[in-house]
Design a protein around this motif. Structure first.
Motif, mmCIF file in Angstrom:
data_model
loop_
_atom_site.group_PDB
_atom_site.id
_atom_site.type_symbol
_atom_site.label_atom_id
_atom_site.label_comp_id
_atom_site.label_asym_id
_atom_site.label_seq_id
_atom_site.Cartn_x
_atom_site.Cartn_y
_atom_site.Cartn_z
ATOM 1 N N HIS A 116 0.819 -1.215 0.000
ATOM 2 C CA HIS A 116 0.000 0.000 0.000
ATOM 3 C C HIS A 116 0.855 1.268 0.000
ATOM 4 O O HIS A 116 0.374 2.339 -0.375
ATOM 5 N N HIS A 117 2.106 1.138 0.390
ATOM 6 C CA HIS A 117 3.023 2.280 0.334
ATOM 7 C C HIS A 117 3.842 2.300 -0.957
ATOM 8 O O HIS A 117 4.819 3.046 -1.071
ATOM 9 N N CYS B 186 11.061 1.435 8.063
ATOM 10 C CA CYS B 186 10.957 2.763 7.452
ATOM 11 C C CYS B 186 11.907 3.760 8.114
ATOM 12 O O CYS B 186 12.526 4.594 7.439
ATOM 13 N N VAL C 30 5.941 7.606 6.141
ATOM 14 C CA VAL C 30 4.740 6.779 6.134
ATOM 15 C C VAL C 30 3.515 7.679 6.206
ATOM 16 O O VAL C 30 3.581 8.813 6.665
ATOM 17 N N ASP C 31 2.410 7.152 5.726
ATOM 18 C CA ASP C 31 1.153 7.888 5.724
ATOM 19 C C ASP C 31 0.161 7.145 6.619
ATOM 20 O O ASP C 31 -0.104 5.950 6.419
ATOM 21 N N THR D 162 -2.888 5.611 4.916
ATOM 22 C CA THR D 162 -2.487 4.449 4.111
ATOM 23 C C THR D 162 -2.255 3.241 5.003
ATOM 24 O O THR D 162 -2.621 2.114 4.645
#
Length: 411
Positions: free
Chosen positions: A59-60, A258, A265-266, A269
């Motif tokens: 998803h990232h 990360c 990162v979101d 998301t």
């Protein structure tokens, strides 16, 4: 043509050691060195943890490889890119190309699966592989990787004839996937795991409940906290509170990766990735009427957790259990757990060499035996009323056979 066709009754052959897989990988130019990886070991929850991790990366925007075992319905489930199974023609091509090397080094079935996975992932230029350890950790063929993060979900009693008869011995084997200069994430605060991480001089490790936390609120919404990262109102699609433990472990592992790689990162998301994660055979609702749930709990802790969650989710319902075991498990203890938590039971047979036979169940004290799993489910339906549910458990192989037959029958 599938890989297990070449192994026949040797599919479950286990020979500790990394020499064979290392030599085989050398013959194909060490493909496992061409991508980053996260290695996941533990007694329970490995598959779900891998699924959450893969979803977070995908998803990232990462191109992901996912290697898990066992498969439930089709063998090509074991090797996935961006959550899509390897195409059958591609699988057959790899088998043809790699068979001479498999035979040259007399690889076990799982070693051959590992070789194929790493070659496939390298050829497809993935960004990161999420890899589930097959058995133990220290001598598992997946341990040839140099993982960016090592994950240990938990330790409990399983495969004791190979891993040892104490939690300390089992933790020793499973912590064998860690690296001194690489971070480790631990899904449960267990003394045996922590002691071995310290003995192995792992410089950086994070423990669920101490270094990162999940707080469960009403409707199974939960909040997550790790260092200066906070995320509220997380929702999962997979049922059961233990999935929060698995998802929390995965999220901490993802954030550690990360941080080490300077990746932003979101939060939205992340929430979407966790909610969209699905893993077959783990507290999966197969039918609403009658209510049929299947779960691959295949050891004492897995069964106890499953029955506990059934009571939490379906408080008033009696449980009619359809089950089977592998012969090399703690079958007497597992049988006792099933009997103590079930209104009715039906034993059945798994179509693998390690599966228990009718006589084995009779020795345990089970008189209700139906050889065919789907026919066993049909018998269980006769006991169902408005205040009961059918629970299928005891082995991932049983879950796979039921799912396969269910899909074939179009139910």
């Amino acid at each position: 043509m599938n890989l297990f066709d070449f192994f026949k009754k040797k599919v479950f052959n286990i020979e500790p050691g990394l020499e064979r897989i290392k030599a085989a990988l050398e013959d194909v130019s060490n493909p496992h060195k061409n991508f980053k990886s996260i290695l996941v070991a533990g007694t329970n929850g490995k598959g779900s943890t891998c699924a959450y991790l893969e979803s977070l990366f995908r998803h990232h925007g990462y191109k992901t490889g996912l290697f898990t075992s066992p498969h439930l319905i089709q063998e090509n489930e074991r090797w996935q890119i961006n959550r899509k199974n390897i195409p059958q023609d591609r699988l057959e091509s790899y088998i043809k190309d790699l068979l001479p090397i498999i035979q040259k080094y007399n690889l076990t079935y799982f070693e051959a699966c590992t070789l194929l996975a790493f070659k496939y992932f390298s050829d497809e230029s993935i960004d990161i592989a999420v890899v589930e350890v097959g058995l133990g950790g220290r001598w598992d063929s997946t341990n040839v990787l140099d993982p960016c993060v090592s994950v240990i979900t938990n330790v409990s009693f399983d495969h004791m004839h190979l891993l040892g008869d104490t939690l300390d011995k089992i933790a020793f084997e499973k912590t064998g996937i860690t690296r001194k200069n690489k971070p480790a994430v631990v899904g449960r605060n267990q003394k045996e795991i922590i002691d071995w991480l310290k003995k192995r001089k792992i410089k950086e490790f994070y423990i669920q409940g101490l270094d990162f936390r999940s707080t469960v609120r009403e409707s199974l919404l939960w909040d997550f906290e790790f260092k200066d990262f906070y995320l509220k109102d997380i929702k999962l699609s997979m049922i059961g509170t233990r999935q929060i433990e698995n998802a929390s472990t995965s999220l901490a592992s993802f954030l550690v990766f990360c941080e080490k790689n300077n990746i932003k990162v979101d939060k939205e998301t992340i929430k979407r990735a966790l909610k969209n994660t699905f893993w077959q055979g783990r507290m999966q609702i197969l039918s609403e009427e009658p209510l049929i749930i299947l779960d691959g709990g295949h050891n004492e802790e897995g069964l106890l957790k499953s029955f506990q969650e059934l009571k939490e989710l379906f408080k008033s319902k009696k449980v009619i259990t359809v089950y089977s075991f592998m012969k090399d498990k703690e079958t007497e203890k597992m049988f006792k757990i099933i009997k103590e938590n079930s209104f009715k039971t039906v034993a059945t047979k798994i179509n693998v060499s390690r599966g228990m036979e009718k006589e084995d169940f009779y020795k345990l004290g089970e008189e209700n035996f139906i050889e065919n799993p789907l026919e066993a489910v049909e018998l269980a339906k006769k006991y169902v009323d408005d205040n009961s549910l059918i629970f299928i458990t005891g082995s991932l192989y049983l879950v796979g056979e039921v799912l396969s037959g269910w899909n074939t029958a179009g139910k």
